[in-house]
Design an enzyme around this catalytic site. Structure first.
Site, PDB file in Angstrom:
ATOM      1  CG  ASP A  17      -8.059   4.803   0.385  1.00 54.56           C
ATOM      2  OD1 ASP A  17      -7.954   3.554   0.426  1.00 54.56           O
ATOM      3  OD2 ASP A  17      -7.249   5.566   0.933  1.00 54.56           O
ATOM      4  CG  ASP A  24      -1.938   1.049   1.239  1.00 61.05           C
ATOM      5  OD1 ASP A  24      -2.274   1.545   0.155  1.00 61.05           O
ATOM      6  OD2 ASP A  24      -2.412   1.421   2.335  1.00 61.05           O
ATOM      7  CD  GLU A  52      -0.125   5.456  -4.023  1.00 62.96           C
ATOM      8  OE1 GLU A  52       0.258   5.810  -2.893  1.00 62.96           O
ATOM      9  OE2 GLU A  52      -0.824   4.447  -4.214  1.00 62.96           O
TER      10      GLU A  52
HETATM   11  C1  GLC Z   1      -4.709   3.457   2.729  1.00 62.86           C
HETATM   12  C2  GLC Z   1      -5.219   2.247   1.966  1.00 62.86           C
HETATM   13  C3  GLC Z   1      -6.302   1.561   2.757  1.00 62.86           C
HETATM   14  C4  GLC Z   1      -5.758   1.176   4.130  1.00 62.86           C
HETATM   15  C5  GLC Z   1      -5.222   2.404   4.834  1.00 62.86           C
HETATM   16  C6  GLC Z   1      -4.531   2.065   6.158  1.00 62.86           C
HETATM   17  O1  GLC Z   1      -5.694   4.413   2.825  1.00 62.86           O
HETATM   18  O2  GLC Z   1      -5.661   2.594   0.695  1.00 62.86           O
HETATM   19  O3  GLC Z   1      -6.758   0.435   2.073  1.00 62.86           O
HETATM   20  O4  GLC Z   1      -6.755   0.595   4.879  1.00 62.86           O
HETATM   21  O5  GLC Z   1      -4.276   3.069   4.016  1.00 62.86           O
HETATM   22  O6  GLC Z   1      -3.474   1.209   5.949  1.00 62.86           O
END
Ligand code: GLC
Length: 859
Positions: free
Chosen positions: A501, A427, A430
């Site tokens: 998200d 995650d 980017e």
């Molecule tokens: C980011 C991710 C989400 C995750 C959050 C906390 O917003 O896109 O899926 O739950 O981080 O890790």
């Protein structure tokens, strides 16, 4: 050329160029102008000696030393491709002016106007032309032509190519919002952290600089092979289309082929296929930010069992870590992660942990110290490590464009594999950083060629996913599941992708399905969105509707933002729980179909209606309508028409296919013809799902469906009667986990059917040497008409087939209650609406593994 001269004078740029020389060198054409050198390279993907694509490389004269490095088409892969045989280029003067050169390559002509420079790619209509080149030119038409007055612009750090617009549609670009047809819009490739993104926001997390342009006469694809920031304009506020990259040179491929399917297949052959995932990862995943303790996780898994809902994976979000530090577990909350993981695995539940790239700057934290010692972090130009705030606080970021950093990360993943973890979720890659703007001058190693954020941001997430995947796969020596938020062209080789998200609204839900099909068109098949919507609570109807539609998307995960009410599939009331269970189980029953579709992925696993637009004028007239944009086909046979949460009915468009002209409702076997649109019921328990005539769907019905390991003695092949007479079905099976080596035990069943008069003959091709785990194969024939004269929209009448020496003869016995179609829903479960009891028949016959052909007669 007056305007060109003005621009020239103002900005010291030359736009209009006269060609100084053009040289043919094997399968290459080199064109030189005072401003740039252009190399056009013909490429064949195989030994057919056919031109599949043209690679264009523009090297500005002042950047003669330009270095092209691609993480998508490696130099080794390119070198291999260039070895493929190609027909010789034939050259001719001609065309529309005396200064035009024509290069004939296979089915195509490159038309080069030398004074001033501009290009066109033409496709020859061989049906109407002779061997004579003049005649072929006369019978050719332009598929892509430079904008004549402004074919190329070099703004020092940004190079643009402009084209005339004759397309009716532009589709592709991967993870993009907005309409499927992107004509009239402009897009940027710049991987971004965009929580709660807007319905037409751009850019998002993933960059895939590939699109298909076309109309009902032609198609072509363009893949721009740069991870640099890039821009695509399909006629937004200008009357031409353009591609621009922030780089010192430009390379793009024009992918040739007549249909959308042909071009998307060639794009996959160039950029790589989605590897077959572990079978368990195609099951249902439950996630939230976060399940915070070992007890909570164990109770969650037990609850699925108790509620008789299938599950294959639970995701651990950032709270599993000690203060959000990767490569740690919070000892207090998870006193024995290894034991927890083992015991869950025994029950068929896999644990997937999140891993963010940011490494907390903290003395004594081994991961931090380790990467510091080896000098593996991204840097400021003065050599200092780049720092920014993310979940753990101030972080440094491994430079995944440095092979040493990737190697270190791959080895570090051992922390997770040693604990028995079988899936890793990348995650914030980017990369995301608080304040969002990573300075453009941050230095990346890029395989030893130092460059900055502009060239590397879009590739960062993909290289992180690559290091994660390669590390875990090597350590475990079996298939692993990896998931990523950021990516670039080719990401399918390393990870599944989810769409970040999103928000719990109907609009987001409907948007997600077009985004997923769009990703699949661009090679990324293992895709999904946060089911139920990540941000904000979902209404019960929205959650349940989303669960039912997403049951037909490759990655199926419910996920929820922190501080939201609980959101497991049983949290939305009894009726919705029942409906969620039904669709979850339906997915598991169709797992053989889904797994086979993921294995047979030369073409997109999820197809938007645009994919079918070239198959008939009717398809073309409907495919780009915004009414049908969210519809998709999973594999080759199942069409899903997503509807908003509270809809009771909807209009569906069922595309015409070459081998069939109608579709069946999977609930009632009602036939709907494919040359018109239909208004159909779409209540909560009747998500519109259709299967095309001639399709054969494999289905298992385990007594209890707990996860992908739940066994079934019987496999059903649902055969859908086709008045055109052709049938095709495919089943692929293996152990679901071994790496796809040549020698792993695997088996395929292909069924081809052909009808002649009242006789339908099926030929079954079975691969040798693989024991399919079924005692019985059952054929379930849907929609057989009582007489040939019956109308296509008629409901068929019951028949039951008897097996006699492998000749199946229909008799007219009435279908009994237990013989109702397999996909029917039992009405008494639902109070919210009644499902019309089906009157359609089901034809079943059981055989042990049949011999190579069998046929049945319609009495
Ligand atoms: C980011 C991710 C989400 C995750 C959050 C906390 O917003 O896109 O899926 O739950 O981080 O890790």
């Amino acid at each position: 050329m007056f305007s060109a001269m003005i621009i020239n004078g103002l900005f010291n740029q030359t736009i209009a160029q006269n060609v100084k020389s053009q040289i043919i060198n094997g399968n290459q054409i080199e064109v030189t102008t005072p401003e740039f050198q252009l190399i056009i390279q013909a490429i064949s993907l195989n030994q057919n000696a056919q031109v599949d694509m043209l690679e264009f490389t523009y090297l500005p004269s002042k950047n003669k030393t330009s270095w092209h490095h691609s993480y998508t088409v490696s130099s080794d892969q390119r070198a291999e491709l260039l070895k493929n045989k190609l027909p010789a280029i034939q050259v001719k003067k001609g065309g529309n002016t005396p200064t035009t050169e024509l290069y004939f390559l296979d089915k195509y002509i490159i038309e080069l106007e030398t004074n001033p420079f501009h290009l066109a790619v033409r496709e020859i209509d061989f049906k109407n032309s002779t061997k004579d080149l003049n005649n072929q030119y006369a019978n050719s038409s332009v598929i892509l032509r430079d904008n004549i007055s402004l074919p190329w612009v070099n703004e020092d750090h940004k190079i643009s190519k402009n084209f005339e617009i004759q397309e009716d549609y532009f589709i592709g670009l991967g993870e993009k919002t907005g309409p499927v047809n992107k004509k009239g819009n402009a897009y940027t490739m710049w991987n971004s952290d965009v929580p709660a993104y807007g319905l037409d926001q751009d850019p998002l997390y993933v960059s895939i600089p590939f699109y298909i342009g076309g109309n009902n006469a032609f198609n072509y694809g363009v893949y721009v092979d740069h991870s640099s920031k890039s821009y695509f304009n399909f006629g937004a506020a200008c009357d031409y289309s353009s591609i621009s990259v922030e780089d010192d040179h430009l390379r793009y491929y024009v992918i040739l082929g007549h249909s959308i399917s042909d071009i998307s297949s060639k794009y996959r052959a160039l950029t790589g296929y989605t590897p077959l995932p572990p079978k368990w990862s195609l099951g249902f995943h439950q996630s939230r930010w976060s399940y915070k303790t070992q007890d909570e996780v164990l109770t969650l898994a037990a609850e699925f069992k108790k509620k008789n809902m299938p599950i294959d994976a639970i995701h651990l979000d950032i709270h599993y870590m000690d203060a959000c530090k990767v490569f740690t577990f919070n000892q207090n909350a998870f006193p024995n992660p290894k034991l927890m993981i083992e015991s869950l695995k025994k029950n068929g539940v896999n644990i997937i942990t999140i891993l963010d790239p940011g490494i907390k700057v903290e003395k004594g934290y081994p991961a931090y110290e380790n990467a510091l010692k080896q000098d593996l972090y991204l840097k400021y130009p003065n050599g200092k490590n780049y720092e920014a705030g993310v979940w753990p606080g101030l972080c440094n970021f491994p430079d995944f464009t440095n092979p040493k950093a990737r190697n270190w990360w791959s080895n570090s993943v051992k922390f997770y594999t040693d604990l028995g973890i079988s899936g890793l979720w990348n995650d914030m890659n980017e990369p995301a950083a608080w304040g969002k703007e990573v300075p453009s001058y941050i230095r990346f190693n890029r395989e030893g060629h130092l460059s900055n954020l502009t060239q590397n941001r879009n590739i960062y997430g993909m290289q992180m996913a690559r290091a994660t995947r390669e590390g875990a796969e090597k350590l475990l020596n079996k298939r692993v599941f990896t998931l990523t938020r950021a990516g670039f062209a080719g990401i399918q080789k390393y990870a599944a992708v989810w769409t970040g998200d999103n928000v719990a609204t109907d609009d987001h839900m409907m948007l997600s399905f077009k985004m997923l099909a769009n990703m699949s068109l661009c090679g990324v098949d293992f895709v999904g969105a946060d089911v139920g919507g990540f941000m904000n609570p979902a209404t019960p109807e929205l959650f349940t509707r989303w669960m039912s539609i997403a049951a037909f998307t490759p990655f199926y995960r419910a996920h929820k933002m922190i501080d939201m009410p609980t959101s497991e599939p049983w949290c939305y009331g009894d009726i919705n729980t029942e409906i969620n269970r039904y669709y979850m189980q339906l997915r598991y029953r169709l797992m053989p179909y889904i797994y086979s579709a993921m294995q047979q992925n030369e073409s997109p696993v999820l197809k938007s209606m645009a994919y079918y637009s070239n198959l008939s004028p009717f398809n073309y007239s409907q495919a780009f309508s915004d009414k049908f944009e969210s519809q998709f086909v999973l594999g080759n046979g199942l069409l899903i028409a997503p509807v908003r949460s509270t809809a009771k009915s909807t209009e569906v468009f069922l595309p015409t296919l070459p081998s069939s002209n109608h579709w069946y409702s999977i609930y009632s076997d009602q036939k709907l013809s494919s040359n018109k649109t239909h208004f159909v019921n779409a209540g909560m328990v009747q998500l519109p799902i259709y299967v095309h005539a001639g399709a054969i769907l494999p289905e298992i019905v385990p007594q209890k469906i707990e996860n992908t390991q739940s066994k079934s003695d019987t496999i059903n092949f649902h055969i859908y009667y086709n008045n055109v007479g052709l049938y095709e079905g495919y089943l692929y099976e293996d152990d679901g986990i071994s790496l796809n080596h040549k020698d792993i035990p695997k088996g395929q069943i292909r069924i081809f059917g052909n009808a002649k008069d009242q006789d339908i003959t099926f030929k079954i091709e079975k691969s040798n040497g693989f024991e399919f785990p079924y005692k019985t194969i059952q054929f379930v024939v849907h929609g057989l008409p009582e007489s040939k004269a019956s109308n296509i929209d008629d409901s068929p009448k019951p028949h039951i087939f008897e097996v006699k020496n492998e000749v199946f003869v229909a008799n007219s016995a009435k279908v009994t209650e237990t013989n109702i179609p397999h996909f029917a829903i039992k009405q008494d479960l639902y109070k919210i609406e009644r499902v019309t009891k089906t009157e359609q028949p089901i034809y079943k016959f059981c055989v042990s593994m049949p011999s190579e052909t069998f046929h049945f007669k319609i009495k």
